[in-house]
Design a protein around this motif. Structure first.
Motif, PDB file in Angstrom:
ATOM      1  N   UNK A  35     -20.457 -26.513 -21.450  1.00 26.16           N
ATOM      2  CA  UNK A  35     -19.517 -25.450 -21.774  1.00 26.16           C
ATOM      3  C   UNK A  35     -19.033 -24.829 -20.461  1.00 26.16           C
ATOM      4  N   UNK A  36     -17.717 -24.763 -20.291  1.00 25.00           N
ATOM      5  CA  UNK A  36     -17.137 -24.308 -19.030  1.00 25.00           C
ATOM      6  C   UNK A  36     -16.074 -23.243 -19.294  1.00 25.00           C
ATOM      7  N   UNK A  37     -15.805 -22.466 -18.266  1.00 27.02           N
ATOM      8  CA  UNK A  37     -14.809 -21.414 -18.391  1.00 27.02           C
ATOM      9  C   UNK A  37     -13.451 -21.906 -17.897  1.00 27.02           C
ATOM     10  N   UNK A  38     -12.424 -21.172 -18.265  1.00 23.38           N
ATOM     11  CA  UNK A  38     -11.044 -21.454 -17.893  1.00 23.38           C
ATOM     12  C   UNK A  38     -10.881 -21.611 -16.382  1.00 23.38           C
ATOM     13  N   UNK A  39      -9.969 -22.460 -15.967  1.00 24.39           N
ATOM     14  CA  UNK A  39      -9.555 -22.526 -14.564  1.00 24.39           C
ATOM     15  C   UNK A  39     -10.613 -23.016 -13.611  1.00 24.39           C
ATOM     16  N   UNK A  40     -11.179 -22.137 -12.766  1.00 26.87           N
ATOM     17  CA  UNK A  40     -12.125 -22.590 -11.750  1.00 26.87           C
ATOM     18  C   UNK A  40     -13.376 -23.232 -12.330  1.00 26.87           C
ATOM     19  N   UNK A  41     -13.796 -22.800 -13.516  1.00 30.83           N
ATOM     20  CA  UNK A  41     -14.960 -23.426 -14.133  1.00 30.83           C
ATOM     21  C   UNK A  41     -14.717 -24.898 -14.385  1.00 30.83           C
ATOM     22  N   UNK A  42     -13.565 -25.213 -14.963  1.00 34.75           N
ATOM     23  CA  UNK A  42     -13.210 -26.611 -15.180  1.00 34.75           C
ATOM     24  C   UNK A  42     -13.047 -27.334 -13.844  1.00 34.75           C
ATOM     25  N   UNK A  43     -12.332 -26.709 -12.913  1.00 33.42           N
ATOM     26  CA  UNK A  43     -12.108 -27.366 -11.615  1.00 33.42           C
ATOM     27  C   UNK A  43     -13.428 -27.691 -10.925  1.00 33.42           C
ATOM     28  N   UNK A  44     -14.387 -26.776 -10.996  1.00 34.87           N
ATOM     29  CA  UNK A  44     -15.680 -27.020 -10.375  1.00 34.87           C
ATOM     30  C   UNK A  44     -16.399 -28.214 -10.997  1.00 34.87           C
ATOM     31  N   UNK A  45     -16.104 -28.487 -12.264  1.00 38.55           N
ATOM     32  CA  UNK A  45     -16.783 -29.581 -12.968  1.00 38.55           C
ATOM     33  C   UNK A  45     -15.998 -30.885 -12.943  1.00 38.55           C
ATOM     34  N   UNK A  46     -14.836 -30.907 -12.314  1.00 34.66           N
ATOM     35  CA  UNK A  46     -14.045 -32.127 -12.344  1.00 34.66           C
ATOM     36  C   UNK A  46     -14.695 -33.279 -11.585  1.00 34.66           C
ATOM     37  N   UNK A  47     -15.484 -32.975 -10.554  1.00 38.19           N
ATOM     38  CA  UNK A  47     -16.192 -34.055  -9.858  1.00 38.19           C
ATOM     39  C   UNK A  47     -17.207 -34.733 -10.771  1.00 38.19           C
ATOM     40  N   UNK A  48     -18.098 -33.997 -11.442  1.00 41.44           N
ATOM     41  CA  UNK A  48     -18.989 -34.693 -12.377  1.00 41.44           C
ATOM     42  C   UNK A  48     -18.263 -35.370 -13.536  1.00 41.44           C
TER      43      UNK A  48
ATOM     44  N   UNK B 103     -14.035 -26.332 -22.923  1.00 40.94           N
ATOM     45  CA  UNK B 103     -13.668 -25.172 -22.119  1.00 40.94           C
ATOM     46  C   UNK B 103     -12.764 -24.231 -22.897  1.00 40.94           C
ATOM     47  N   UNK B 104     -12.733 -23.003 -22.430  1.00 44.24           N
ATOM     48  CA  UNK B 104     -11.708 -22.072 -22.883  1.00 44.24           C
ATOM     49  C   UNK B 104     -10.428 -22.324 -22.091  1.00 44.24           C
ATOM     50  N   UNK B 105      -9.334 -21.803 -22.582  1.00 43.83           N
ATOM     51  CA  UNK B 105      -8.082 -21.869 -21.822  1.00 43.83           C
ATOM     52  C   UNK B 105      -7.227 -20.650 -22.192  1.00 43.83           C
ATOM     53  N   UNK B 106      -6.263 -20.359 -21.362  1.00 40.27           N
ATOM     54  CA  UNK B 106      -5.393 -19.214 -21.624  1.00 40.27           C
ATOM     55  C   UNK B 106      -4.495 -19.482 -22.822  1.00 40.27           C
ATOM     56  N   UNK B 107      -4.139 -18.389 -23.519  1.00 39.47           N
ATOM     57  CA  UNK B 107      -3.308 -18.530 -24.711  1.00 39.47           C
ATOM     58  C   UNK B 107      -1.855 -18.822 -24.374  1.00 39.47           C
ATOM     59  N   UNK B 108      -1.385 -18.294 -23.251  1.00 39.90           N
ATOM     60  CA  UNK B 108       0.030 -18.456 -22.892  1.00 39.90           C
ATOM     61  C   UNK B 108       0.134 -18.601 -21.376  1.00 39.90           C
ATOM     62  N   UNK B 109       0.557 -19.768 -20.929  1.00 42.76           N
ATOM     63  CA  UNK B 109       0.721 -19.982 -19.491  1.00 42.76           C
ATOM     64  C   UNK B 109       2.190 -20.216 -19.117  1.00 42.76           C
ATOM     65  N   UNK B 110       3.071 -20.170 -20.092  1.00 39.13           N
ATOM     66  CA  UNK B 110       4.498 -20.374 -19.794  1.00 39.13           C
ATOM     67  C   UNK B 110       5.242 -19.054 -19.643  1.00 39.13           C
ATOM     68  N   UNK B 111       4.840 -18.045 -20.409  1.00 37.09           N
ATOM     69  CA  UNK B 111       5.548 -16.772 -20.360  1.00 37.09           C
ATOM     70  C   UNK B 111       4.871 -15.712 -19.523  1.00 37.09           C
ATOM     71  N   UNK B 112       3.688 -16.025 -18.992  1.00 36.36           N
ATOM     72  CA  UNK B 112       2.934 -15.051 -18.190  1.00 36.36           C
ATOM     73  C   UNK B 112       2.489 -15.694 -16.890  1.00 36.36           C
TER      74      UNK B 112
END
Length: 528
Positions: A70-83, A98-107
């Protein structure tokens, strides 16, 4: 009953057989943690998301079950991309949720915001998808688990928007029966047996994909009189006592001359990748029969080759039944004395190229119980040991083969030790690689793992230094200031010891298997 979707996902995973989740909670994925304890799942708290991913990898390799993080949005996922990339490369079933943001196009400027988190994970996973509603989330979980059961294992990523994780949802549907791996056709089986029995000098190459046939491989070889190699991942599949076994010396350049003698090559469950042979081709001119569950691998067939899509384990078991019905055991098709002399020469080459390592490896091997599972890192000790160390069991030495990352061994061994609480697990890594994920020593102490951690401390990046010298480059940027590893281990609450002889090293490892916390064992080349 209805629960927030984040909790329902944990309950679904539990119902599908998931008992352990590795991860780190955060403000964005807190709803994923609502149902973990309620579902009866054990959560292992990593000290870095990279460690969580490697722990899931190590757990999966030890059990054959999916490893979940279980990973958190953004850096959490990025930190796990190597494994996640490592799991993809080495065919390990790791699922990242992982979680992710609800809106990344308008904010813009949101906490943990990425331009495209899903696409980023897609560069290192078999697939990366977003679920905005419960039905899609459940469907994606089952898609991952179905893929793990029915084809080549790869890492997968599911992301769920924060609001969706907190929204009420019905429970996931009951689990459907999982499909099995593809089966080779009867026509393919007849062709395989016919070709092998007709060959005068057949040779087999067994990779990690052949683990399902481990119990019959030596019988098949004896019945056919064939020679054999194993890839690093396949070590232990062929008995070291089999007189026509060339070992795991595929990467020796003149192993190509061995394959040039063969009139049939049978590659079972192996990519024969660059990391297996370290040259452009195997060296054979004879036809090749290739058995694999991955169509992409079979597409590499040359004219005259025979590609067979199917589960290698099932194919080997069918061969063990079909061949005795056709012939008695065949006499060796290869010169037994020549095979032994070739192996001895290759072993001597390893000893010359990496002085002092083989002797330490042999002493360590002599001390370990046969059921010890080993996790190694990118370190010279492992590079030498992978060639000369004949494993008593298949699937008991794990290494970051394809992606080739530093920092794998410690957290992966933690995942393996969590899965094998009553059984011995060992971590082997170099002084530089240890510092990539040293913080996960805290996790091992917290869990009370009886885990020996051998640090091969040569005080530098010795492999890179040698590569520079061979390339006629003056060595630079290969020496770093190391900490006091023993003091660091004690600061975490772990045991620490520095043996001064091979006997002391053996005793330290055996004592560490019974210790209430992990033990860092610093081994310095030239001291033992």
């Amino acid at each position: 009953m209805q629960r927030p979707l984040g909790a329902q996902i944990s309950h679904m995973l539990k119902s599908r057989g998931v008992d352990v989740i590795f991860g780190i909670p955060g403000v964005h994925n807190v709803e994923m943690y609502r149902g973990i304890e309620e579902a009866g799942i054990t959560h292992v708290l990593a000290r870095h998301e990279q460690g969580a991913g490697f722990m899931a990898d190590g757990y999966s390799r030890a059990t054959g079950k999916p490893g979940v993080c279980y990973l958190i949005t953004g850096p959490g996922l990025c930190n796990a991309m190597t494994p996640l990339g490592q799991a993809y490369s080495d065919s390990v079933s790791v699922l990242a949720v992982t979680s992710c943001l609800d809106n990344v196009t308008g904010k813009r400027g949101q906490l943990h915001q990425m331009l495209d988190q899903r696409a980023a994970a897609g560069t290192v996973c078999e697939w990366s998808e977003e679920a905005r509603d419960p039905e899609t989330a459940y469907r994606l979980v089952d898609r991952a688990l179905t893929g793990f059961a029915s084809k080549r294992k790869r890492s997968c990523h599911i992301q769920v928007p924060i609001q969706s994780l907190g929204a009420m949802a019905d429970a996931a549907p009951e689990a459907a029966q999982l499909p099995g791996l593809p089966k080779a056709s009867s026509e393919d089986m007849r062709a395989l047996v016919d070709r092998v029995l007709a060959a005068q000098k057949p040779i087999f190459v067994f990779g990690g994909g052949a683990l399902g046939g481990a119990e019959v491989i030596n019988d098949v070889l004896r019945m056919t009189g064939a020679a054999a190699f194993c890839t690093y991942a396949g070590r232990g599949l062929v008995s070291a006592k089999y007189p026509l076994y060339f070992g795991s010396f595929l990467a020796r350049p003149d192993s190509a001359s061995v394959f040039a003698e063969a009139d049939l090559v049978v590659a079972m469950g192996t990519e024969l990748s660059e990391c297996d042979i370290w040259r452009d081709d195997l060296g054979h001119t004879a036809p090749m029969i290739r058995v694999d569950i991955d169509p992409e691998i079979l597409a590499q067939a040359r004219p005259g080759d025979v590609p067979i899509l199917g589960d290698v384990g099932a194919v080997l078991k069918a061969m063990a039944v079909a061949i005795p019905a056709r012939v008695d055991d065949r006499a060796p098709c290869w010169d037994v004395q020549k095979v032994a002399a070739t192996k001895a020469r290759w072993r001597a080459e390893v000893m010359t190229e990496r002085p002092g390592i083989v002797e330490v490896a042999e002493a360590l091997k002599a001390a370990l119980p046969d059921d010890c599972m080993i996790y190694s890192d990118m370190t010279q000790f492992a590079y030498a040991a992978k060639e000369v160390w004949d494993m008593p069991r298949a699937g008991y030495w794990h290494h970051p083969y394809g992606f080739g990352t530093l920092g794998y061994a410690l957290p992966a061994a933690i995942g393996g030790a969590v899965a094998r609480r009553a059984l011995p697990t060992l971590s082997i890594l170099g002084d530089y690689g240890f510092q990539y994920t040293v913080q996960d020593l805290g996790t091992a102490v917290e869990l009370g793992l009886s885990l020996p951690i051998i640090i091969w401390d040569n005080g530098k990046l010795a492999e890179i230094e040698e590569s520079m010298i061979q390339s006629q480059i003056a060595p630079n940027a290969v020496v770093a200031q190391n900490p006091d590893f023993l003091a660091l281990a004690r600061a975490y609450g772990a045991g620490a010891v520095e043996p001064k002889s091979l006997e002391e090293m053996q005793q330290a490892v055996l004592a560490a298997f019974d210790a209430p916390v992990p033990t860092v064992i610093r081994v310095t080349p030239g001291v033992l």
